[in-house]
Design an enzyme around this catalytic site. Sequence first.
Site, mmCIF file in Angstrom:
data_model
loop_
_atom_site.group_PDB
_atom_site.id
_atom_site.type_symbol
_atom_site.label_atom_id
_atom_site.label_comp_id
_atom_site.label_asym_id
_atom_site.label_seq_id
_atom_site.Cartn_x
_atom_site.Cartn_y
_atom_site.Cartn_z
ATOM 1 C CG ASP A 150 13.308 9.097 7.336
ATOM 2 O OD1 ASP A 150 13.145 8.039 7.962
ATOM 3 O OD2 ASP A 150 12.875 10.196 7.734
ATOM 4 C CG ASN A 205 -6.248 6.929 5.392
ATOM 5 O OD1 ASN A 205 -6.511 5.745 5.613
ATOM 6 N ND2 ASN A 205 -6.885 7.631 4.467
ATOM 7 C CB SER A 258 7.441 9.677 12.950
ATOM 8 O OG SER A 258 8.788 9.429 12.649
ATOM 9 C CE1 TYR A 293 -4.201 1.819 0.519
ATOM 10 C CE2 TYR A 293 -2.614 3.439 1.260
ATOM 11 C CZ TYR A 293 -3.878 3.122 0.816
ATOM 12 O OH TYR A 293 -4.810 4.118 0.659
ATOM 13 C CD GLN A 325 11.579 11.413 12.630
ATOM 14 O OE1 GLN A 325 10.671 10.607 12.529
ATOM 15 N NE2 GLN A 325 12.390 11.692 11.613
ATOM 16 C CD GLU A 377 1.280 -33.109 25.920
ATOM 17 O OE1 GLU A 377 0.765 -33.321 24.800
ATOM 18 O OE2 GLU A 377 2.166 -32.257 26.097
ATOM 19 C CD GLU A 381 9.716 5.573 13.572
ATOM 20 O OE1 GLU A 381 9.397 5.241 12.423
ATOM 21 O OE2 GLU A 381 9.265 6.605 14.138
ATOM 22 C CG HIS A 382 13.856 7.277 13.589
ATOM 23 N ND1 HIS A 382 12.556 7.753 13.548
ATOM 24 C CD2 HIS A 382 14.063 6.617 12.430
ATOM 25 C CE1 HIS A 382 12.005 7.402 12.399
ATOM 26 N NE2 HIS A 382 12.885 6.708 11.705
ATOM 27 C CG HIS A 436 -0.357 -37.218 19.550
ATOM 28 N ND1 HIS A 436 -1.697 -36.991 19.410
ATOM 29 C CD2 HIS A 436 0.284 -36.127 19.035
ATOM 30 C CE1 HIS A 436 -1.876 -35.811 18.837
ATOM 31 N NE2 HIS A 436 -0.682 -35.264 18.602
ATOM 32 C CG HIS A 439 6.999 12.574 10.013
ATOM 33 N ND1 HIS A 439 6.842 12.140 8.722
ATOM 34 C CD2 HIS A 439 8.268 12.256 10.359
ATOM 35 C CE1 HIS A 439 7.967 11.590 8.295
ATOM 36 N NE2 HIS A 439 8.852 11.647 9.274
ATOM 37 C CD GLN A 458 -11.600 2.269 -1.021
ATOM 38 O OE1 GLN A 458 -11.839 2.264 0.184
ATOM 39 N NE2 GLN A 458 -11.452 3.395 -1.700
#
Length: 433
Positions: free
Chosen positions: A364, A217, A240, A133, A262, A418, A330-331, A423, A265, A194
């Site tokens: 990045d 999004n 971020s 995506y 950052q 068990e 994250e960073h 088995h 963003h 969709q």
Amino acid sequence: MSMIRRLNTTSAQFDQELRDLLAYEATQDDSIEQACKTILHAVQHRGDEALLEFTQRFDHVPAQSIADLVISADELQQALNTLPAEQRSALEKAAERVRSYHEKQRASDWSYTEADGTVLGQKITPLDRVGLYVPGGKAAYPSSVLMNAMPAKVAGVKELVMVTPTPKGERNQLVLAAAALAGVDKVYTIGGAQAVAALAYGTQTIQPVDKIVGPGNAYVAEAKRRVFGVVGIDMIAGPSEILIIADGSTPAEWVAMDLFSQAEHDELAQSILLCPDAAYLDAVEAAIANLITTMPREAIIRQSLQDRGALILVRDLDEACNVANHIAAEHLEISTQEPERWAQKIRHAGAIFMGPYSSESLGDYCAGPNHVLPTSRTARFSSPLGVYDFQKRSSLINVSQAGAQTLGPIAATLAKGEGLFAHAASAEYRLKP
């Protein structure tokens, strides 16, 4: 009012202040949940018809068939061929660096043979089909195409299908050029929940994929969350983040701009600086005030820094590393002398940038390692996107007759314990009388 809060680890309230600073809970909007549920159900049960309806409604694209939503390989190549020379060169250099780095992540089959002839091992196979995506229109990110597509291709994924919305027919040429460079096999101009539904469930025209990766999004994130289990997904990413450990040796303006990188963003992004030098924190705060008015996204940066940013005074760099491990950002930039020394103390971070010249922005776009990273403290148990996310492992077991005599009694004893007597019998049938 200060543009960014100041904290001190010696404060009795610091632990609570840090918890409050890091607190982030993705709000579940009931209207988004309901809309995604409706869209997913419609595409799952009505396929192409529903997909076309939603594309016409949300993207204002008057497509009459799925064929109208396909971008051909020729158009992808044309987008690459017509890029300005500087853009094409930058895209090609970034693509080569990303590919080269991820080629080193390839895993190999392995096996070993025990003394009785039993062979055990592991077989590595790529996923068959992956959906990527990519946000479309003006908010388009060719770097995300490279970071998601390159490791998939290096892993050996047979077919990579990209979906990207084109609001009012607007197609981003850099994104299409990146798809051509990365070897994307098919591109559909669909987006939103969709598109996720089409990739997960398939339609009369679009075959379902095995995994869906890539940012989107709130509707895309919710749709990915709902289809997980039918297909794999990369992650549900949060805002971020950047965390910087500094000793005061890097120009304050550099660090301020790294915090901005950052914060720009969105308003929920988080930028934090840890340093044992109060005077340096003063210098960074002054640099923030001086530089922010030069930023095109000044309003977003201001809001991000005010709501979720912090300059934190620590006792020393050892404590900075302890705080960093708790934050699990994250960073993480280690902008100090001997950065490798301090990196050894870091256990939790998505990506670690060492030294004053290793700005997060290079990661990045073109350093090579993947920029799809765990957020919201998930670096405590998650890793960057990589080739391993597009491969799966199958165990290999070839038990010899002699090996069955050793393993059978063990398995039978445990199975009976068990209460699973079939088995046990299955293992015992292989034993010599």
